[in-house]
Each structure stands twice: as C-alpha cells, then as structure tokens.
Design a protein around this motif. Structure first.
Motif, mmCIF file in Angstrom:
data_model
loop_
_atom_site.group_PDB
_atom_site.id
_atom_site.type_symbol
_atom_site.label_atom_id
_atom_site.label_comp_id
_atom_site.label_asym_id
_atom_site.label_seq_id
_atom_site.Cartn_x
_atom_site.Cartn_y
_atom_site.Cartn_z
ATOM 1 N N SER A 23 36.844 30.451 39.989
ATOM 2 C CA SER A 23 37.651 30.144 41.106
ATOM 3 C C SER A 23 37.739 28.567 41.174
ATOM 4 C CB SER A 23 37.106 30.559 42.490
ATOM 5 O OG SER A 23 35.794 29.837 42.404
ATOM 6 N N ALA A 24 38.609 28.134 41.674
ATOM 7 C CA ALA A 24 39.271 26.724 41.867
ATOM 8 C C ALA A 24 38.014 25.773 42.212
ATOM 9 C CB ALA A 24 40.536 26.353 42.593
ATOM 10 N N GLY A 25 37.144 26.036 43.128
ATOM 11 C CA GLY A 25 36.440 25.032 43.653
ATOM 12 C C GLY A 25 35.093 25.342 42.925
ATOM 13 N N SER A 26 34.790 26.324 42.058
ATOM 14 C CA SER A 26 33.481 26.565 41.591
ATOM 15 C C SER A 26 33.255 25.479 40.162
ATOM 16 C CB SER A 26 33.531 27.656 40.754
ATOM 17 O OG SER A 26 34.360 27.877 39.819
ATOM 18 N N LEU A 27 32.030 25.120 39.966
ATOM 19 C CA LEU A 27 31.708 24.518 38.842
ATOM 20 C C LEU A 27 32.530 24.689 37.457
ATOM 21 C CD1 LEU A 27 30.223 21.786 37.741
ATOM 22 C CD2 LEU A 27 28.124 23.490 36.884
ATOM 23 N N SER A 28 32.463 25.865 37.143
ATOM 24 C CA SER A 28 33.071 26.291 35.769
ATOM 25 C C SER A 28 34.703 26.364 35.947
ATOM 26 C CB SER A 28 32.848 27.850 35.692
ATOM 27 O OG SER A 28 31.524 28.035 35.320
ATOM 28 N N GLY A 29 35.107 26.536 37.238
ATOM 29 C CA GLY A 29 36.444 26.491 37.150
ATOM 30 C C GLY A 29 37.170 25.026 37.298
ATOM 31 N N GLY A 32 44.507 24.929 31.540
ATOM 32 C CA GLY A 32 43.326 25.597 32.323
ATOM 33 C C GLY A 32 43.740 27.020 32.705
ATOM 34 N N ASN A 33 45.055 27.485 32.831
ATOM 35 C CA ASN A 33 45.231 28.806 33.227
ATOM 36 C C ASN A 33 45.004 29.662 31.994
ATOM 37 O OD1 ASN A 33 45.974 28.219 35.926
ATOM 38 N ND2 ASN A 33 48.025 28.428 35.384
ATOM 39 N N TYR A 34 45.315 29.292 30.872
ATOM 40 C CA TYR A 34 45.113 29.857 29.750
ATOM 41 C C TYR A 34 43.353 29.835 29.308
ATOM 42 C CZ TYR A 34 45.056 30.509 24.607
ATOM 43 O OH TYR A 34 44.689 30.818 23.093
ATOM 44 N N LEU A 35 42.768 29.015 29.714
ATOM 45 C CA LEU A 35 41.312 29.102 29.236
ATOM 46 C C LEU A 35 40.716 30.255 30.308
ATOM 47 C CD1 LEU A 35 40.431 25.333 28.757
ATOM 48 C CD2 LEU A 35 40.595 27.035 27.036
ATOM 49 N N ARG A 36 41.112 29.949 31.531
ATOM 50 C CA ARG A 36 40.864 30.995 32.495
ATOM 51 C C ARG A 36 41.027 32.510 32.059
ATOM 52 N NH1 ARG A 36 41.408 27.160 36.213
ATOM 53 N NH2 ARG A 36 40.100 26.952 37.745
ATOM 54 N N GLY A 37 42.267 32.768 31.374
ATOM 55 C CA GLY A 37 42.832 34.069 31.077
ATOM 56 C C GLY A 37 41.803 34.209 29.829
ATOM 57 N N LEU A 38 41.555 33.554 29.016
ATOM 58 C CA LEU A 38 40.461 33.865 28.028
ATOM 59 C C LEU A 38 38.892 34.250 28.518
ATOM 60 C CD1 LEU A 38 40.950 31.002 25.214
ATOM 61 C CD2 LEU A 38 41.896 33.364 25.072
ATOM 62 N N LEU A 39 38.552 33.473 29.356
ATOM 63 C CA LEU A 39 37.153 33.567 29.725
ATOM 64 C C LEU A 39 36.855 34.888 31.026
ATOM 65 C CD1 LEU A 39 35.834 30.217 30.094
ATOM 66 C CD2 LEU A 39 35.233 31.828 28.331
ATOM 67 N N SER A 40 38.369 35.112 31.741
ATOM 68 C CA SER A 40 37.876 36.116 32.811
ATOM 69 C C SER A 40 37.710 37.594 32.350
ATOM 70 C CB SER A 40 39.138 36.088 33.714
ATOM 71 O OG SER A 40 40.201 36.576 32.798
ATOM 72 N N PRO A 41 38.134 38.031 31.015
ATOM 73 C CA PRO A 41 37.628 39.351 30.870
ATOM 74 C C PRO A 41 36.120 39.509 30.629
ATOM 75 C CG PRO A 41 39.516 38.792 29.469
ATOM 76 C CD PRO A 41 39.111 37.648 30.327
ATOM 77 N N LEU A 42 35.322 38.418 30.455
ATOM 78 C CA LEU A 42 33.982 38.334 30.242
ATOM 79 C C LEU A 42 33.254 38.669 31.642
ATOM 80 C CD1 LEU A 42 33.361 35.367 27.999
ATOM 81 C CD2 LEU A 42 33.632 37.634 27.299
ATOM 82 N N GLY A 43 33.680 38.238 32.660
ATOM 83 C CA GLY A 43 33.335 38.599 33.951
ATOM 84 C C GLY A 43 31.912 37.876 34.348
ATOM 85 N N ILE A 44 31.559 36.982 33.517
ATOM 86 C CA ILE A 44 30.336 36.376 33.439
ATOM 87 C C ILE A 44 30.318 34.849 34.333
ATOM 88 C CG2 ILE A 44 29.022 37.712 32.188
ATOM 89 C CD1 ILE A 44 29.167 35.262 30.139
#
Length: 188
Positions: free
Chosen positions: A21-27, A5-17
């Motif tokens: 966050s932990a409570g969000s649908l995407s998170g 999960g952290n790895y996937l967050r790291g991949l997507l976070s540079p996109l900024g779109i």
C-alpha cells in the motif's frame, strides 16, 4: 505513483507477502525505486531520440551541425534534418549533377542545380519566390559544395508578364488587391 512503481507492485503483489500500500514501508520503497527508474527511462528516451537523425529535435541536430564548417539555415526541424543528411552525403567523388543536387539542400532549403552548358551551373530555389532569407549564408554553403571549376549562377523566381497575361490580371485587379510592387512580383 510512478509508472515503474506500478510495474514493480505488479511484479510483487502475486507473492502476497509484502504490504504494498502507498503508506507502507515497502510501498514507499517501491515508489522511490519507481521514480528513479522513470527518470532513467526518460533520459534514455531522450538519448535515443536525439542520437538518430530522423528523430532528433534539438541537441542531436545542434551537435551534428557543429561538425560542419557552416551551419545550414534554420527553417525548422524537418529542413534541418534534411540539410544535415544532405551534408553527410557529400563525399570526395560527389561531382555528378545528381550528387550535387543531393547535397545542395544542405544549405537548409530546397535547392536544385541545373546544367546550363559546359562548366556552367544554375541554382534555383523552387519553393521560394524572390531571394531566400539569409541568402548570404545559403550562398556560402552552396558554393562550398559545388566543385570550384563550375561557374555558378543563382536564379531567383519572380512573377513574369507572360504569367500575368496568362492569368488574365488587369491593373484594376492588382490595384484592388492593394499589392505593393514587391508583393506583386512575389505573387507567383
């Protein structure tokens, strides 16, 4: 949070779109996917470990032992691995003393064959004093490995009088140590 999960967050976070966050649908979606990937990775690690004899710990050893008519005596993971490896080395032309010595540790403990003369072989257990535990099972495995035309003798190690004299043992020392006779003869 899961490692993937952290790895996937790291991949997507540079996109900024995405809101990661932990409570969000995407998170939450990333956490669920990460948990599934973590579970798959854990299962693959187990399969990899158990499929290689040198790293197998449980199921991989048990399944390999089922390949043989007799199971090696179980004295721990390392000796089980060594026993299975020794049994796998046996081939149709394993009749030299070197080949026999390579294979007889397939009984589950260290064993060594010594040529005593024409057609006579002696089996010793260098790391064991007295008769090894579960000797009947060990004997059956070794006799299955040794070519049937060889007369086989099993030799067990006990304390000798010469060793007692060389060590300077006296009866007073033996009585002070409170040995039973059986304990004393195994004090090699």
């Amino acid at each position: 949070m899961a490692a993937y999960g952290n790895y996937l967050r790291g991949l997507l976070s540079p996109l900024g779109i995405y809101d990661l966050s932990a409570g969000s649908l995407s998170g939450s979606e990333l956490d669920a996917m990460g948990a599934g990937l973590d579970s798959a990775a854990e299962a693959l690690e187990t399969v990899e470990r158990e499929s290689i004899l040198a790293t197998a710990e449980d199921e991989g050893l048990t399944l390999r032992e089922e390949l043989f008519a007799r199971r090696p005596v179980n004295y721990g993971t390392e000796l089980r691995r060594a026993a299975i490896a020794a049994l796998l080395r046996i081939s149709g032309d394993s009749f030299t003393l070197q080949d026999i010595n390579s294979a007889i540790s397939g009984c589950g403990i260290k064993a060594e064959a010594l040529e005593m003369g024409e057609g006579h072989i002696r089996i010793i257990f260098p790391d064991v004093a007295g008769i090894p535990e579960e000797f009947d099972q060990i004997e059956d495995i070794i006799l299955d490995i040794i070519p049937c035309h060889l007369e086989t003798e099993f030799y067990f190690r006990y304390l000798t009088w010469a060793e007692c004299e060389a060590a300077g043992y006296t009866w007073a020392m033996i009585h002070a140590a409170e040995y039973t006779w059986y304990e004393f003869e195994l004090a090699v």
